[in-house]
Every structure is written in structure tokens, then in C-alpha cells.
Design an enzyme around this catalytic site. Structure first.
Site, PDB file in Angstrom:
ATOM      1  N   GLY A  59       7.328 -19.412 -10.369  1.00 16.58           N
ATOM      2  CA  GLY A  59       8.050 -19.752  -9.151  1.00 16.58           C
ATOM      3  C   GLY A  59       7.502 -18.954  -7.983  1.00 16.58           C
ATOM      4  N   GLN A 105       7.292 -15.339   0.264  1.00 15.96           N
ATOM      5  CA  GLN A 105       6.247 -14.638  -0.493  1.00 15.96           C
ATOM      6  C   GLN A 105       4.836 -15.007  -0.028  1.00 15.96           C
ATOM      7  OE1 GLN A 105       8.098 -15.704  -4.499  1.00 15.96           O
ATOM      8  NE2 GLN A 105       7.206 -13.697  -4.901  1.00 15.96           N
ATOM      9  N   CYS A 124       8.278 -10.262 -10.707  1.00 14.52           N
ATOM     10  CA  CYS A 124       8.142 -10.982  -9.438  1.00 14.52           C
ATOM     11  C   CYS A 124       6.696 -10.825  -8.969  1.00 14.52           C
ATOM     12  CB  CYS A 124       9.109 -10.374  -8.413  1.00 14.52           C
ATOM     13  SG  CYS A 124       9.003 -11.138  -6.787  1.00 14.52           S
ATOM     14  N   LEU A 125       6.091 -11.923  -8.500  1.00 14.35           N
ATOM     15  CA  LEU A 125       4.692 -11.864  -8.048  1.00 14.35           C
ATOM     16  C   LEU A 125       4.518 -10.875  -6.896  1.00 14.35           C
ATOM     17  CD1 LEU A 125       3.551 -15.613  -8.144  1.00 14.35           C
ATOM     18  CD2 LEU A 125       3.052 -13.797  -9.798  1.00 14.35           C
ATOM     19  N   HIS A 132      16.462 -16.673  -8.785  1.00 11.81           N
ATOM     20  CA  HIS A 132      15.506 -15.650  -8.342  1.00 11.81           C
ATOM     21  C   HIS A 132      14.850 -16.101  -7.026  1.00 11.81           C
ATOM     22  CE1 HIS A 132      12.048 -12.735  -9.295  1.00 11.81           C
ATOM     23  NE2 HIS A 132      11.611 -13.445  -8.270  1.00 11.81           N
ATOM     24  N   GLU A 133      14.404 -17.364  -6.986  1.00 15.69           N
ATOM     25  CA  GLU A 133      13.697 -17.859  -5.788  1.00 15.69           C
ATOM     26  C   GLU A 133      14.634 -17.950  -4.587  1.00 15.69           C
ATOM     27  OE1 GLU A 133      10.654 -17.667  -5.989  1.00 15.69           O
ATOM     28  OE2 GLU A 133      10.530 -17.650  -8.168  1.00 15.69           O
ATOM     29  N   HIS A 177      15.043 -14.771  -2.804  1.00 12.29           N
ATOM     30  CA  HIS A 177      13.951 -14.498  -1.853  1.00 12.29           C
ATOM     31  C   HIS A 177      14.262 -15.068  -0.471  1.00 12.29           C
ATOM     32  CE1 HIS A 177      10.742 -12.542  -4.057  1.00 12.29           C
ATOM     33  NE2 HIS A 177      10.783 -13.422  -5.038  1.00 12.29           N
TER      34      HIS A 177
HETATM   35 ZN    ZN Z   1      10.038 -13.122  -6.931  1.00 11.20          ZN
END
Ligand code: ZN
Length: 197
Positions: free
Chosen positions: A62, A67, A121-122, A163-164, A167
Site C-alpha cells: 500500500g 508518501q 511502512c515504506l 494504515h493508508e 497517512h
Molecule cells: Zn505507511
């Protein structure tokens, strides 16, 4: 602290997707409250394609617009099927059935009990911790065709969606860590913050 994020007043529709790249904590754009996208223009579609490309390159499941430096209420995901998943109720999904999903202006209604599962998380490489989330979520969002759709999610898909959407509200997993994970990841977090200076 790198601050190359477009300002929140920059009009949607003027973004060169080629300039978008993964932003890491502590980039300020990750803490902005994202604004609604509204109309799905060609530029929004191009940005979504670029986000999917970055997500695949980074091997994530995701990726939210902040991000990649855009404070827009939009995320992409591609959640693989869990072979261990149990039987699901009619109309409930735990994965994206092998297809990428683009979600614009999502509205969530979480449900069910809380469960604690490890997440990464990226934007926070090498940092993982246990996160409490509700195990189900119903999401209404706009797709790339400009139409609203509803997904009833459980399992990893429900977790990924929540989670997304965090963000989009400037919330990161480190904000939700318990004391133990906070201590355990402290040095990795400091390293990341030092690298940004
Ligand atoms: Zn994340």
C-alpha cells in the site's frame, strides 16, 4: 529536514508524475492533513499510475499520496491473498484479488474487535511494531473511473486500508507503538532522522 512537498494550495492537476518519489520520515509532508481530491482528472490518473509503480518498486502492499509528497486523500494498494485465511462472510474481502486498487477520498467505518498485528511502512524503513486496529472496515471511495464504490474488508486488506487512511491524516505507525516497540525502534528512528539533516 527535507521539505520539497508542494504546498497544499498547489492545484490538483498540475503535478508532473515523473517528479514523485518515496518520502521518508521525518519529511513534513507525512504529517500534513491531506485534502480531498474531488474530480478524477487525467492528472489524478497519471499520479495513481506513478504511485502504483513506486509501490511495486518498493515491494509494498500500500502507498498513500503523502508518501510521494502529495497531501491528497488518495492511496493505492495491492494486497496478496493469505493462504491461511479462514472462510469469509459473503461480500467480505481480505485481499485485492490480484488487482491493484486505487482509492480516492475514502470514508471508513471500522468494525469488529481490536487486534494487534506487526506492521511496517515504506516511509519508515527497518522499523516495525505491533499496531492495534479493528479487524474489519467498510470503505467507500472513488475509483479511477470517478465512481464511488464500497469495499467490505477484513484481514490484511482491512489493516492496509486503515494504515493508508492514517497517512491521509498525518498519522504514522510510530505514533501508535506501545512502550516496548517505542524503545526497541528508538535507535533506528534516530538514524533515520539524522540521515535527513
Ligand atoms: Zn505507511
Amino acid at each position: 529536514m527535507p521539505q520539497h512537498a508542494p504546498s497544499t494550495t498547489e492545484p490538483i492537476g498540475s503535478i508532473d508524475p515523473g517528479t514523485l518519489h518515496l518520502r521518508l520520515h521525518p519529511d513534513a509532508v507525512l504529517r500534513a492533513k491531506a485534502r480531498p481530491v474531488g474530480e478524477v482528472t487525467d492528472n489524478v490518473r497519471e499520479v495513481a499510475q506513478r504511485m502504483l509503480q513506486i509501490m511495486h518498486e518498493e515491494e509494498g502492499i500500500g502507498l498513500a499520496a503523502p508518501q510521494v509528497g502529495l497531501p491528497w486523500r488518495m492511496f493505492v494498494c495491492m494486497v496478496p491473498a493469505d493462504p491461511k485465511a479462514g472462510d469469509l462472510s459473503e461480500g467480505v474481502r481480505e485481499d485485492t484479488a490480484g488487482n491493484p486498487m486505487v482509492c480516492i477520498d475514502p470514508v471508513l467505518t471500522p468494525g469488529g474487535p481490536l487486534a494487534s498485528v506487526e506492521e511496517g511502512c515504506l516511509s519508515l524503513p527497518d522499523i516495525r511494531g505491533q499496531i492495534n486496529r479493528q479487524v474489519e472496515v467498510s470503505m467507500e471511495a472513488t475509483g479511477l473511473d470517478g465512481k464511488r464504490f464500497t469495499v467490505n474488508a477484513a484481514g490484511l486488506l482491512a489493516r492496509c486500508i486503515q494504515h493508508e487512511v492514517d497517512h491521509l491524516d498525518g498519522v504514522l505507525i510510530i505514533d501508535k507503538f506501545g512502550q516496548l516497540d517505542r524503545l526497541r525502534t528508538r535507535s533506528a528512528l534516530r538514524r533515520l532522522e539524522r540521515k535527513a539533516r
